[in-house]
Enzyme design. Structure first.
Site, PDB file in Angstrom:
ATOM      1  N   ASN A 107     -12.263  -5.405   0.977  1.00  0.00           N
ATOM      2  CA  ASN A 107     -12.894  -4.367   1.520  1.00  0.00           C
ATOM      3  C   ASN A 107     -13.740  -3.227   0.951  1.00  0.00           C
ATOM      4  O   ASN A 107     -14.782  -2.945   1.303  1.00  0.00           O
ATOM      5  CB  ASN A 107     -11.684  -3.548   2.470  1.00  0.00           C
ATOM      6  N   ASP A 108     -13.176  -2.696  -0.130  1.00  0.00           N
ATOM      7  CA  ASP A 108     -14.014  -1.779  -0.926  1.00  0.00           C
ATOM      8  C   ASP A 108     -15.209  -2.551  -1.851  1.00  0.00           C
ATOM      9  O   ASP A 108     -16.125  -2.229  -2.138  1.00  0.00           O
ATOM     10  CB  ASP A 108     -13.150  -1.143  -1.816  1.00  0.00           C
ATOM     11  N   ARG A 149       1.103  -1.569  -5.255  1.00  0.00           N
ATOM     12  CA  ARG A 149      -0.175  -0.564  -5.722  1.00  0.00           C
ATOM     13  C   ARG A 149      -0.024   1.067  -5.738  1.00  0.00           C
ATOM     14  O   ARG A 149       0.573   1.542  -4.877  1.00  0.00           O
ATOM     15  CB  ARG A 149      -1.212  -0.983  -4.859  1.00  0.00           C
ATOM     16  N   ARG A 171       0.677  -1.205   0.075  1.00  0.00           N
ATOM     17  CA  ARG A 171      -0.036   0.017  -0.126  1.00  0.00           C
ATOM     18  C   ARG A 171       0.877   1.283   0.049  1.00  0.00           C
ATOM     19  O   ARG A 171       1.308   1.724   1.167  1.00  0.00           O
ATOM     20  CB  ARG A 171      -0.824   0.004   1.385  1.00  0.00           C
ATOM     21  N   ARG A 211     -17.626   0.991   4.914  1.00  0.00           N
ATOM     22  CA  ARG A 211     -16.483   0.182   5.637  1.00  0.00           C
ATOM     23  C   ARG A 211     -16.004   0.678   6.988  1.00  0.00           C
ATOM     24  O   ARG A 211     -15.545   0.128   7.762  1.00  0.00           O
ATOM     25  CB  ARG A 211     -15.412  -0.241   4.773  1.00  0.00           C
ATOM     26  N   GLU A 236     -12.269  -3.704  -7.037  1.00  0.00           N
ATOM     27  CA  GLU A 236     -12.958  -3.236  -5.878  1.00  0.00           C
ATOM     28  C   GLU A 236     -14.148  -2.513  -6.253  1.00  0.00           C
ATOM     29  O   GLU A 236     -14.969  -2.279  -5.181  1.00  0.00           O
ATOM     30  CB  GLU A 236     -11.824  -1.881  -5.262  1.00  0.00           C
TER      31      GLU A 236
HETATM   32  C1  PEP Z   1      -9.388  -3.339  -0.216  1.00  0.00           C
HETATM   33  O1  PEP Z   1     -10.336  -2.406  -0.674  1.00  0.00           O
HETATM   34  O2  PEP Z   1      -9.809  -4.485  -0.069  1.00  0.00           O
HETATM   35  C2  PEP Z   1      -8.127  -3.215  -0.539  1.00  0.00           C
HETATM   36  C3  PEP Z   1      -7.136  -3.978  -0.220  1.00  0.00           C
HETATM   37  O3  PEP Z   1      -7.620  -1.668  -0.351  1.00  0.00           O
HETATM   38  P1  PEP Z   1      -7.651  -0.791   0.666  1.00  0.00           P
HETATM   39  O4  PEP Z   1      -8.160  -1.576   2.001  1.00  0.00           O
HETATM   40  O5  PEP Z   1      -6.492  -0.090   0.774  1.00  0.00           O
HETATM   41  O6  PEP Z   1      -8.693   0.162   0.296  1.00  0.00           O
HETATM   42 MG    MG Z   2      -9.470  -0.557  -1.415  1.00  0.00          MG
END
Ligand code: PEP
Ligand code: MG
Length: 846
Positions: free
Chosen positions: A574-575, A452, A416, A585, A551
């Site tokens: 997550n997104d 990323r 990240r 979230r 995402e």
């Molecule tokens: C996600 O969205 O699952 C992801 C890995 O990116 P981040 O949590 O950094 O938004």
């Molecule tokens: Mg994300």
């Protein structure tokens, strides 16, 4: 009822409000008084505190509680008319200006407490455990106002200039709140905003600031000092509701300071010098990054979801974290000793000696389990029937890459990079980034590193970019959407990654892609930059792979087109889940709705992975779903090529994978897909988790001689810990509960100093006998009232069809009736000898 007693310029009344004159009724009273042409004051006759009746803050500070007698004085024109109007308000409207509020409730989210903790239950606060572990330290409340050193030293040359700065900040803040109020929102949100507006409009507040400026303070110093003055007054109140208002004032002061200094002052440096538990309403990732990690032992947050970035960061740093703890910054004052139990989701204050001993043992147990798992660290993970799954790590710095590889990561599935841009005044240069990425591939030692590109925005603000404030930042200007406008930043990062590709296996991945056009734009930019580097004779890997994150749900339906354009994909659950389920979230309140085990989300994931594989492309998963061990059968059955997880989870995940067979996982997954709700899916997963390959009932790892346990509770727990360290249970508290369920009906103390606690439960993965020989005999409530020196736990799986439970128990009880057997057992002081003797006498094969 309020009683009014008339007098030309003064009258008294008794406070009729259950929760006193707190923010809401005080705001209404001040609003009413503000419309009257006279100077009005109010005195709490219990305390003598005097307040300006037109200032809600001043009224709140007078700490007026139910039954307090108060006097109102009127000075100015039309005294009589004003008095009558006010008296009428106090008698008629004041009692109705507040609904009685309840004291904050402490509720347990699920499960039961282990016996040793029950004595502490009155000091337990419950939340949601989001990053496992146990942490101990003193509470440090972050978000509490701290004035940065440069502002404390600021000199105010011209008071009228400082006044103007304050006025402008007030005007801007007022505008902002009014703007928010003009949008439709819930009555609760409107109430909060109105209370905030009342603080901004409060005459006492602005008077206080003017006084301070007149004394030579700068705008920032005046806001800081003035805010503190009111905060301290409110914090002295006995009422939790009034103390809560201190947080509102603090928030308004921080906004004012931000307006004046154009930077986020909540990130003021907080110096930690001792083991600390960071307590906050919410925490931005950069706030966490600025704290000295060596002293941060745990986090307690009031508002945060399991996938907020502060939480993700906490997980990658291995910080025990509990979220959703109501009123955390108020109930845990700075300096209080806290234990954060992020296994059970609770925070304990004032722990007794028994509680301390419990957690000391638990920490030792966790460490021994970690060491036991280390044997899986450096082998690749495969199921019993040979289905391989790469286990990579999520990181946010090159230092973490090294730690991840040491924990057994097969590669880095998500670097990240936005964390490199946060918590600093300006963006890192191309050169600085190049050195970071080159270092990352160097320590990865030939393993792949998926970098990323910056994913700024959402809950990852970067103040120096001056991105606009948004009502809905997660749906707004974030991820790759900002690249076109911030070309210099984007191109600098791309060049740095491309240059680092000459030194190892780097792959590039873009976040928040929602369309094919964006991918084509990204590729054209990369092509351009490759040309540029070529012209400058700077080395890069021409075959560096380019991928995207999944995402945004829209990309799931153009995968055939995207597969023609990119080399790989990684699912950011997550997104993806927050957009798919329409659940923020970051919001602990709706966390239950965002469960990734929802059948609809599982079907969606299957569609994505199948479509990508149909087009012969690689797909991994790097969202938090991948790091939750409960999900492993699903991830195996989905046939992902890789999962990328917090490094602390890698050994346990590799160990788990080696226990599954892929055919079983497929069958479970088919049932999960057909389930009607999350609960059904979770039951399917839980049942599977408790099965295991056959193991011997006895094992030297399950025998302890010279145990220091001081009570029955401790002995039961130590036996369960042994099963956990040996990988025979993961559900310690459930197992303890079953053992105690039997123990409370009748004592298992057989007499002669022996006890045989026993249970049937699928919370154990394999039938097991665990043995403790105690240094000091302990009371057990045995049939002969004698203390117990040897405890033998028999834990048999519920689904065991051979009735081994009764057979072994009966055999053991018979043997223990025999004095010679008892004598011999008590003489043995070595776990291997005990094992051999039990095996022979009870005819248990090893
Ligand atoms: C996600 O969205 O699952 C992801 C890995 O990116 P981040 O949590 O950094 O938004
Ligand atoms: Mg994300």
């Amino acid at each position: 009822m309020a009683q009014g007693v008339c007098n030309p310029v003064e009258f008294t009344f008794i406070c009729p409000l259950q929760n006193g004159l707190h923010a809401r009724p005080a705001t209404q009273l001040a609003e009413f008084a503000g419309g009257l042409a006279a100077e009005l004051s109010l005195t709490n006759l219990r305390t003598g505190a005097c307040a300006n009746l037109k200032s809600p803050l001043s009224i709140i500070s007078a700490d007026i509680r139910l039954g307090d007698q108060c006097s109102v004085r009127i000075a100015g024109a039309g005294d009589e008319a004003v008095l009558c109007a006010l008296r009428e308000y106090v008698v008629r409207d004041l009692p109705r200006s507040d609904e009685p509020l309840l004291e904050p409730v402490r509720t347990r989210s699920n499960g039961v407490l282990p016996r040793s903790l029950e004595s502490a239950s009155s000091n337990c606060y419950f939340g949601l455990a989001v990053s496992p572990g146990i942490g101990k330290g003193k509470a440090v409340v972050v978000g509490a106002m701290t004035l940065p050193a440069e502002l404390s030293a600021e000199r105010a040359e011209d008071p009228s200039r400082e006044e103007r700065r304050i006025d402008l900040a007030f005007a801007a803040l007022r505008e902002r709140i009014k703007g928010m109020l003009s949008r439709s929102m819930s009555p609760a949100e409107t109430g909060v905003l109105k209370a905030h507006l009342a603080i901004v409009d409060d005459v006492s507040f602005s008077q206080k600031l003017s006084e301070l400026v007149a004394k030579g303070r700068s705008a920032g110093q005046a806001i800081f000092e003035g805010g503190k003055f009111f905060i301290e007054q409110l914090q002295r109140s006995d009422s939790a509701y009034i103390r809560d208002r201190a947080i509102d004032i603090q928030e308004m002061c921080l906004h004012l300071l931000e307006k004046i200094y154009k930077s986020n002052l909540t990130i003021a440096n907080i110096e930690l010098h001792e083991p600390s538990i960071v307590v906050a309403e919410t925490l931005a990732p950069q706030q966490l990054l600025t704290l000295r990690r060596q002293w941060v032992k745990g986090l307690v947050l009031e508002y945060a979801g399991a996938t907020s970035h502060a939480v993700i960061l906490a997980r990658s740093l291995g910080l025990p974290t509990v979220v959703g703890v109501k009123d955390a910054p108020v109930v845990f004052p700075a300096g209080q000793e806290l234990v954060v139990d992020a296994t059970r989701g609770l925070v304990i204050t004032n722990g007794t000696a028994a509680v301390r001993r419990f957690y000391e043992r638990e920490q030792r147990t966790l460490e021994r389990r970690r060491v036991a798992l280390a044997r899986h660290t450096h082998s690749s993970a495969a199921t019993v029937d040979g289905h391989g799954l790469e286990v990579a790590a999520n990181v946010s710095s090159s230092e973490e890459v090294e730690l991840a590889i040491a924990s057994g990561a097969d590669g880095i599935g998500l670097f990240r990079t936005e964390m490199l841009f946060m918590g600093r005044d300006r963006a890192p240069s191309e050169e600085e980034q190049f050195l970071t990425y080159r270092e990352a591939v160097r320590v990865a030692g030939g393993r792949s590193v998926i970098v990323r590109t910056m994913d700024i925005g959402g809950d990852k603000p970067v103040p120096h970019l001056n991105l606009p404030n948004e009502t809905n930042p997660f749906l707004g200007y974030r991820g790759m959407r900002i690249y076109a406008e911030h070309q210099e930043l984007f191109r600098g990062q791309m060049r740095a990654i491309l240059r680092a590709s000459a030194f190892g296996r780097i792959q590039i991945m873009a976040p928040m892609v929602s369309s094919l056009e964006e991918v084509l734009w990204l590729k054209s930019q990369i092509a351009e930059l490759r040309g540029e580097l070529e012209r400058q004779s700077i080395a890069f890997d021409p075959a560096m792979r380019v991928g995207i994150m999944i995402e945004v749900p829209s990309v799931a339906f153009i995968l055939d087109q995207l597969c023609d354009e990119v080399d790989f994909f990684s699912i950011g659950t997550n997104d993806l889940n927050q957009y798919f389920m329409a659940v923020d979230r970051d919001n602990a309140k709706v966390a239950a709705l965002s469960n990734v085990r929802h059948p609809s989300f599982l079907r969606f994931l299957k569609h994505i992975v199948d479509d990508i594989h149909k087009n012969n492309k690689w797909v991994g998963m790097c969202g938090e779903m991948a790091g939750d061990r409960r999900n492993l059968p699903i991830l195996i059955a989905l046939d992902l090529d890789e999962i990328s997880v917090p490094r602390s989870q890698i050994p346990a995940i590799k160990d788990d994978i080696s226990r599954f067979s892929s055919s079983e996982c497929e069958e479970l997954f088919a049932r999960a897909l057909a389930s009607r709700n999350v609960e059904q899916v979770e039951n399917i997963l839980r049942d599977r988790y408790s099965e295991d390959q056959p193991k011997s009932l006895l094992d030297p790892e399950l025998i302890v001689v010279d145990s220091e346990c001081e009570s029955k509770e401790e002995a039961v727990r130590e036996l369960i810990d042994l099963l956990y360290i040996a990988g025979r249970t993961d559900d310690l508290d459930r197992l303890e509960q079953v053992i105690w369920a039997r123990e409370t009906v009748y004592s298992t103390g057989l007499g002669h100093g022996f006890a045989i606690p026993h249970c049937r439960s699928d919370a154990v993965r394999a039938n097991s006998i665990a043995i403790l020989k105690l240094r000091q005999p302990i009371p057990w409530g045995s049939i002969d009232d004698q203390p117990v020196g040897m405890v033998i736990l028999l834990a048999i799986r519920d689904s065991d069809l051979n009735n081994s439970h009764m057979q072994v128990l009966a055999k053991m009880a018979r043997k223990l009736m025999n004095e010679e057997f008892r004598q011999k057992v008590l003489e043995l002081n070595d776990s291997k000898q005990i094992l051999a003797y039990f095996s022979k006498e009870l005819e248990i094969p090893l």
